[in-house]
Design an enzyme around this catalytic site. Structure first.
Site, PDB file in Angstrom:
ATOM      1  N   SER A   9     -14.289 113.367 -25.561  1.00 24.80           N
ATOM      2  CA  SER A   9     -12.866 113.039 -25.430  1.00 24.80           C
ATOM      3  C   SER A   9     -12.633 112.321 -24.115  1.00 24.80           C
ATOM      4  CB  SER A   9     -12.026 114.313 -25.463  1.00 24.80           C
ATOM      5  OG  SER A   9     -10.709 113.981 -25.053  1.00 24.80           O
ATOM      6  N   HIS A  34     -13.749 109.990 -28.787  1.00 25.33           N
ATOM      7  CA  HIS A  34     -12.537 110.682 -29.241  1.00 25.33           C
ATOM      8  C   HIS A  34     -11.362 110.245 -28.374  1.00 25.33           C
ATOM      9  CE1 HIS A  34     -10.521 114.113 -31.237  1.00 25.33           C
ATOM     10  NE2 HIS A  34      -9.934 114.336 -30.066  1.00 25.33           N
ATOM     11  N   ASP A  36      -7.425 110.756 -27.655  1.00 23.12           N
ATOM     12  CA  ASP A  36      -6.313 111.682 -27.851  1.00 23.12           C
ATOM     13  C   ASP A  36      -4.989 110.975 -27.619  1.00 23.12           C
ATOM     14  OD1 ASP A  36      -7.503 114.264 -28.466  1.00 23.12           O
ATOM     15  OD2 ASP A  36      -8.443 114.102 -26.489  1.00 23.12           O
ATOM     16  N   MET A  38      -1.052 111.187 -27.652  1.00 24.79           N
ATOM     17  CA  MET A  38       0.026 112.189 -27.563  1.00 24.79           C
ATOM     18  C   MET A  38       1.341 111.486 -27.236  1.00 24.79           C
ATOM     19  SD  MET A  38      -1.857 115.221 -25.454  1.00 24.79           S
ATOM     20  CE  MET A  38      -3.608 115.580 -25.658  1.00 24.79           C
ATOM     21  N   HIS A  67      -7.387 110.691 -32.583  1.00 28.97           N
ATOM     22  CA  HIS A  67      -6.721 111.967 -32.895  1.00 28.97           C
ATOM     23  C   HIS A  67      -5.240 111.818 -32.568  1.00 28.97           C
ATOM     24  CE1 HIS A  67      -6.434 116.559 -31.751  1.00 28.97           C
ATOM     25  NE2 HIS A  67      -5.711 116.250 -32.817  1.00 28.97           N
ATOM     26  N   MET A  69      -1.779 113.099 -32.091  1.00 29.53           N
ATOM     27  CA  MET A  69      -0.950 114.292 -31.884  1.00 29.53           C
ATOM     28  C   MET A  69       0.470 113.789 -31.681  1.00 29.53           C
ATOM     29  SD  MET A  69      -3.672 116.313 -29.534  1.00 29.53           S
ATOM     30  CE  MET A  69      -4.526 114.765 -29.255  1.00 29.53           C
ATOM     31  N   MET A 140      -8.315 122.685 -34.602  1.00 29.68           N
ATOM     32  CA  MET A 140      -8.062 122.799 -33.160  1.00 29.68           C
ATOM     33  C   MET A 140      -8.433 124.200 -32.685  1.00 29.68           C
ATOM     34  SD  MET A 140      -7.054 119.882 -32.097  1.00 29.68           S
ATOM     35  CE  MET A 140      -6.807 120.423 -30.411  1.00 29.68           C
ATOM     36  N   GLY A 145      -2.563 119.363 -26.600  1.00 28.47           N
ATOM     37  CA  GLY A 145      -1.698 118.902 -25.522  1.00 28.47           C
ATOM     38  C   GLY A 145      -2.444 118.576 -24.234  1.00 28.47           C
ATOM     39  N   PHE A 146      -3.475 119.349 -23.940  1.00 25.63           N
ATOM     40  CA  PHE A 146      -4.158 119.161 -22.657  1.00 25.63           C
ATOM     41  C   PHE A 146      -5.657 119.431 -22.791  1.00 25.63           C
ATOM     42  CE2 PHE A 146       0.195 120.376 -21.950  1.00 25.63           C
ATOM     43  CZ  PHE A 146       0.637 119.414 -21.039  1.00 25.63           C
ATOM     44  N   ASP A 175     -12.205 120.981 -31.807  1.00 23.71           N
ATOM     45  CA  ASP A 175     -11.721 120.291 -30.610  1.00 23.71           C
ATOM     46  C   ASP A 175     -10.943 121.287 -29.759  1.00 23.71           C
ATOM     47  OD1 ASP A 175     -10.619 118.496 -28.802  1.00 23.71           O
ATOM     48  OD2 ASP A 175      -9.344 117.474 -30.261  1.00 23.71           O
ATOM     49  N   GLY A 176     -11.381 121.441 -28.509  1.00 22.69           N
ATOM     50  CA  GLY A 176     -10.676 122.291 -27.565  1.00 22.69           C
ATOM     51  C   GLY A 176     -11.574 123.377 -26.996  1.00 22.69           C
TER      52      GLY A 176
END
Ligand code: DX5
Ligand code: ZN
Length: 216
Positions: A9, A34, A36, A38, A67, A69, A140, A145-146, A175-176
């Site tokens: 990511s 990846h 992200d 947002m 991804h 979000m 997830m 978010g972070f 992921d996460g």
């Protein structure tokens, strides 16, 4: 060689040195990149959008795993397809249940792979009806978010539930909070794609970090 797809990511990269940090993970053997996305509505953070994705495409030698979000993902499929996304994953929670299939079809109409993601509070049962249309499911393992959050082990229990109902070719991504240990928990439960931000980018030896995930 395992067939686990490793997708670093870039949220954990140095945004002032994106090209350098993309090359770093490519040279270290990453399979995908990846990205992200947002919007500050679906999640309480704002990150990367269409123009940055298009710039990344110019320098990236591996597929872009985007991804989303964001709210109203349908509106942004075409712009991200044009920006060079190879895989587009959207959130089940961002779309009315009755519209999920049409968003998947929209992604596929651009010749891209389609992924559907669920947040920690969403039951895997919700997405079982869509498995036959999907290329990937993203479970997830943190609240989106972070980067840099702690892995939620409970979420990994969704993996065998989905794997048991999925076509053999479905990619099951997590992921996460993924590192060599939590990655192994997930692969043992049926995941075959690992997203990792901090574990890869904050490591002194990126190549070893990616290798350790591959052996997870
Ligand atoms: C979280 C993002 C993740 C995040 C992963 O909302 O979707 O992709 O960047 O970062 P780590 O691996 O540091 O948890
Ligand atoms: Zn992500």
């Amino acid at each position: 060689m395992s067939d686990i797809i490793i997708s670093p990511s870039i949220l954990s990269a140095d945004f002032a040195n994106l090209e350098r940090d993309i090359k770093r993970v490519e040279e270290a053997g990453a399979d995908w990149l990846h990205i992200d996305v947002m919007d500050g509505h679906f999640v309480p953070n704002i990150t990367i959008g269409v123009p940055v994705t298009a710039s990344i495409k110019k320098v990236a030698g591996i597929p872009l795993d985007v991804h989303l979000m964001i709210e109203n993902p349908a509106k942004y499929i075409e712009p991200f397809a044009n920006a060079g996304a190879d895989i587009i994953t959207f959130h089940y929670e961002a779309v009315d249940d009755g519209k999920v299939k049409s968003v998947i079809e929209q992604i596929k109409s651009f010749g891209l792979n389609a992924g559907l993601s669920i947040k920690p509070a969403t039951s895997p049962d919700k997405i079982i009806p869509f498995l036959q249309y999907l290329d990937m499911v993203l479970v997830m393992t943190v609240e989106p978010g972070f980067g840099g959050q702690t892995f939620m082990a409970d979420c990994a229990e969704k993996l065998p539930v989905i794997r048991a109902k999925a076509p053999e070719t479905l990619i099951l991504q997590v992921d996460g909070g993924i590192n060599d240990k939590t990655g192994r928990v997930c692969t043992e439960l049926g995941a075959n794609s690992l997203v990792a931000g901090n574990y890869i980018y904050k490591s002194a030896d990126i190549k070893s970090a990616i290798m350790s995930l591959r052996q997870a």
